[in-house]
Design an enzyme around this catalytic site. Structure first.
Site, PDB file in Angstrom:
ATOM      1  N   CYS A 169     -19.276 -39.321  -7.579  1.00 32.51           N
ATOM      2  CA  CYS A 169     -18.110 -39.848  -8.304  1.00 32.51           C
ATOM      3  C   CYS A 169     -18.336 -39.891  -9.811  1.00 32.51           C
ATOM      4  CB  CYS A 169     -17.759 -41.229  -7.776  1.00 32.51           C
ATOM      5  SG  CYS A 169     -17.496 -41.245  -5.999  1.00 32.51           S
ATOM      6  N   HIS A 189     -14.223 -45.995 -12.596  1.00 34.50           N
ATOM      7  CA  HIS A 189     -14.056 -45.201 -11.372  1.00 34.50           C
ATOM      8  C   HIS A 189     -13.274 -46.027 -10.357  1.00 34.50           C
ATOM      9  CE1 HIS A 189     -14.711 -42.891  -7.865  1.00 34.50           C
ATOM     10  NE2 HIS A 189     -15.657 -43.663  -7.361  1.00 34.50           N
ATOM     11  N   ASN A 243     -10.145 -43.483  -3.328  1.00 30.22           N
ATOM     12  CA  ASN A 243     -11.284 -43.016  -4.120  1.00 30.22           C
ATOM     13  C   ASN A 243     -11.270 -41.485  -4.125  1.00 30.22           C
ATOM     14  OD1 ASN A 243     -13.770 -42.246  -5.100  1.00 30.22           O
ATOM     15  ND2 ASN A 243     -14.949 -43.711  -3.886  1.00 30.22           N
TER      16      ASN A 243
HETATM   17  N1  COA Z   1     -10.791 -51.456   9.396  1.00 31.54           N
HETATM   18  C1  COA Z   1     -11.129 -52.578  10.032  1.00 31.54           C
HETATM   19  N2  COA Z   1     -12.401 -53.025  10.112  1.00 31.54           N
HETATM   20  C2  COA Z   1     -13.339 -52.291   9.507  1.00 31.54           C
HETATM   21  C3  COA Z   1     -13.038 -51.098   8.833  1.00 31.54           C
HETATM   22  C4  COA Z   1     -11.691 -50.688   8.782  1.00 31.54           C
HETATM   23  N3  COA Z   1     -11.302 -49.573   8.144  1.00 31.54           N
HETATM   24  N4  COA Z   1     -14.187 -50.583   8.315  1.00 31.54           N
HETATM   25  C5  COA Z   1     -15.169 -51.427   8.659  1.00 31.54           C
HETATM   26  N5  COA Z   1     -14.669 -52.447   9.385  1.00 31.54           N
HETATM   27  C6  COA Z   1     -15.371 -53.585   9.966  1.00 31.54           C
HETATM   28  C7  COA Z   1     -16.851 -53.318  10.182  1.00 31.54           C
HETATM   29  O1  COA Z   1     -17.036 -52.661  11.418  1.00 31.54           O
HETATM   30  C8  COA Z   1     -17.407 -54.709  10.191  1.00 31.54           C
HETATM   31  O2  COA Z   1     -17.192 -55.286  11.440  1.00 31.54           O
HETATM   32  P1  COA Z   1     -18.309 -56.228  12.118  1.00 31.54           P
HETATM   33  O3  COA Z   1     -18.453 -57.397  11.181  1.00 31.54           O
HETATM   34  O4  COA Z   1     -17.691 -56.580  13.411  1.00 31.54           O
HETATM   35  O5  COA Z   1     -19.531 -55.387  12.210  1.00 31.54           O
HETATM   36  C9  COA Z   1     -16.536 -55.465   9.190  1.00 31.54           C
HETATM   37  O6  COA Z   1     -15.356 -54.653   9.019  1.00 31.54           O
HETATM   38  C10 COA Z   1     -17.192 -55.704   7.839  1.00 31.54           C
HETATM   39  O7  COA Z   1     -17.803 -54.498   7.431  1.00 31.54           O
HETATM   40  P2  COA Z   1     -18.486 -54.386   6.020  1.00 31.54           P
HETATM   41  O8  COA Z   1     -18.949 -52.983   5.819  1.00 31.54           O
HETATM   42  O9  COA Z   1     -19.492 -55.469   5.829  1.00 31.54           O
HETATM   43  O10 COA Z   1     -17.216 -54.705   5.079  1.00 31.54           O
HETATM   44  P3  COA Z   1     -17.151 -54.865   3.524  1.00 31.54           P
HETATM   45  O11 COA Z   1     -16.516 -56.138   3.161  1.00 31.54           O
HETATM   46  O12 COA Z   1     -18.462 -54.529   2.849  1.00 31.54           O
HETATM   47  O13 COA Z   1     -16.112 -53.728   3.108  1.00 31.54           O
HETATM   48  C11 COA Z   1     -16.138 -51.498   2.259  1.00 31.54           C
HETATM   49  C12 COA Z   1     -16.393 -52.400   3.445  1.00 31.54           C
HETATM   50  C13 COA Z   1     -16.543 -50.085   2.627  1.00 31.54           C
HETATM   51  C14 COA Z   1     -14.654 -51.549   1.921  1.00 31.54           C
HETATM   52  C15 COA Z   1     -16.940 -51.996   1.033  1.00 31.54           C
HETATM   53  O14 COA Z   1     -18.265 -52.257   1.418  1.00 31.54           O
HETATM   54  C16 COA Z   1     -16.936 -51.022  -0.088  1.00 31.54           C
HETATM   55  O15 COA Z   1     -15.928 -50.726  -0.664  1.00 31.54           O
HETATM   56  N6  COA Z   1     -18.144 -50.509  -0.450  1.00 31.54           N
HETATM   57  C17 COA Z   1     -18.253 -49.546  -1.504  1.00 31.54           C
HETATM   58  C18 COA Z   1     -17.933 -48.190  -0.980  1.00 31.54           C
HETATM   59  C19 COA Z   1     -17.710 -47.211  -2.092  1.00 31.54           C
HETATM   60  O16 COA Z   1     -17.099 -47.535  -3.076  1.00 31.54           O
HETATM   61  N7  COA Z   1     -18.197 -45.990  -1.918  1.00 31.54           N
HETATM   62  C20 COA Z   1     -18.037 -44.961  -2.827  1.00 31.54           C
HETATM   63  C21 COA Z   1     -18.902 -45.171  -4.006  1.00 31.54           C
HETATM   64  S1  COA Z   1     -18.496 -44.017  -5.254  1.00 31.54           S
END
Ligand code: COA
Length: 333
Positions: free
Chosen positions: A119, A260, A290
């Protein structure tokens, strides 16, 4: 007596963007994976994203954005000395999408290459453009950030497929002698120890394409989202602070913060740490998700064409991505 001239600075002469027409909403994704509009909105801020149809590849998106940027800069493709494309979803394994774009634009001869910086791809390209222009090795540089992430996302994996979108943004850079304008400071960095947190294992020499690699889904994005989140906030803040310090500017003197667009919560956390007022932060993640290397130049083009960025504004760009890579730039428009 010879006039004393400062080395030139790079400034942006024109911008462009290309977003595919097809809109995929959170409700559309609810029909595909076990997710909800509410979960996606509250965790990421994303409401919808654009997805390229099979007939459109990354080079097609690049071409439209590049043509717009050249027109805005009032330049022809033959005027370019360097063509850069930041992407992790090139049109072909090789050659570089920058070479395919060169051919599409009907020009030849100038150096053309891709940057694989996740990114941060457009910010890395900006830094290269700035260096080439300052050193006198190039006069006009085209830098594009372009992705078709929909092609490498596992549409059955709810933890990644809801996050990404397709698109391209472009900028044409040229020299200025004006000491007040242009790219004032850049800071680019990487920490390769984090590579396992966000990567695509298949298709390279470590795991070349095979029936087995396909069966194992190695050609899809793998990400540990919550780990990525923490490092993203820290590094986005760190590089932005370094750039502000190098330019002697404080967060509250920034007219526009253009981060970003990965996640609304990441943007808010970084903005607060930088002490940039909320109304000076540009956000479009709700509309496009994204778009990786395309996100910053798409935002810039929307802001320029929408009359938000005006001459004299201090614009802070900040990006983070797979690698991990991170980079920030301060521009006086
Ligand atoms: N819908 C519903 N539930 C979802 C889901 C979705 N699309 N994706 C994940 N979950 C669930 C997981 O399975 C997990 O369930 P569990 O607690 O039963 O295991 C729960 O939601 C929490 O998951 P977690 O990964 O801890 O959530 P989070 O609050 O960290 O949010 C992201 C997840 C991916 C949105 C967040 O971590 C994020 O944005 N990270 C950065 C990613 C990014 O920007 N990447 C590119 C970088 S350039």
């Amino acid at each position: 007596m010879t006039e004393r001239r400062h080395p030139p600075r790079a400034r942006i002469l024109g911008t462009g963007r290309c977003l595919p027409d097809t809109v995929v909403t959170n409700a559309d994704l609810e029909a595909r994976v076990d997710t909800s509009d509410e979960w996606i909105r509250t965790r990421t801020g994303i409401r919808e994203r654009r997805i390229a149809p099979p007939s459109i590849d990354t080079c097609d998106l690049c071409e439209e954005a590049a043509r717009q940027a050249l027109e805005a800069a009032d330049l022809r493709p033959d005027d370019l000395d360097l063509i850069l494309v930041g992407t992790v979803t090139p049109a072909l394994g090789f050659p570089a999408t920058a070479c395919l774009l060169q051919e599409r634009l009907g020009t030849r001869g100038q150096m053309a290459f891709d940057l694989s910086a996740g990114c941060t791809g457009f910010l890395y390209a900006l830094s290269v453009a700035d260096s080439f222009i300052r050193s006198g090795n190039a006069r006009y540089v085209l830098a594009v950030g372009a992705e078709t992430l929909s092609r490498i996302v596992d549409w059955d994996d709810r933890s990644t497929c809801v996050l990404f979108g397709d698109g391209a943004g472009a900028a044409v850079f040229g020299p200025t002698q004006d000491p007040e304008r242009g790219v004032l400071a850049t800071r680019m960095a990487a920490d390769g120890s984090y590579w396992p947190l966000l990567h695509m294992p298949g298709g390279g020499s470590r795991h070349p394409a095979s029936a087995e690699s396909l069966a194992q889904g190695l050609h899809y994005v793998k990400m540990q989202g919550n780990e990525v989140f923490k490092v993203a906030v820290r590094t986005l803040h760190q590089v932005a602070e370094e750039v502000l310090e190098a330019a002697g500017v404080s967060g509250d003197q920034v007219d526009w913060f253009v981060p970003h667009q990965a996640n609304r919560r990441i943007i808010d956390a970084v903005r607060l740490r930088l002490k940039v007022p909320a109304e000076r932060v540009y956000v479009n993640v709700h509309r496009y998700g994204n778009t990786s290397a395309a996100s910053v130049p798409i935002a810039l083009d929307e802001m320029v064409r929408g009359g938000k960025i005006r001459p004299g504004h201090r614009v802070l760009l900040d990006a983070f991505g797979a690698g991990f890579t991170f980079g920030a730039a301060l521009i006086r428009w």
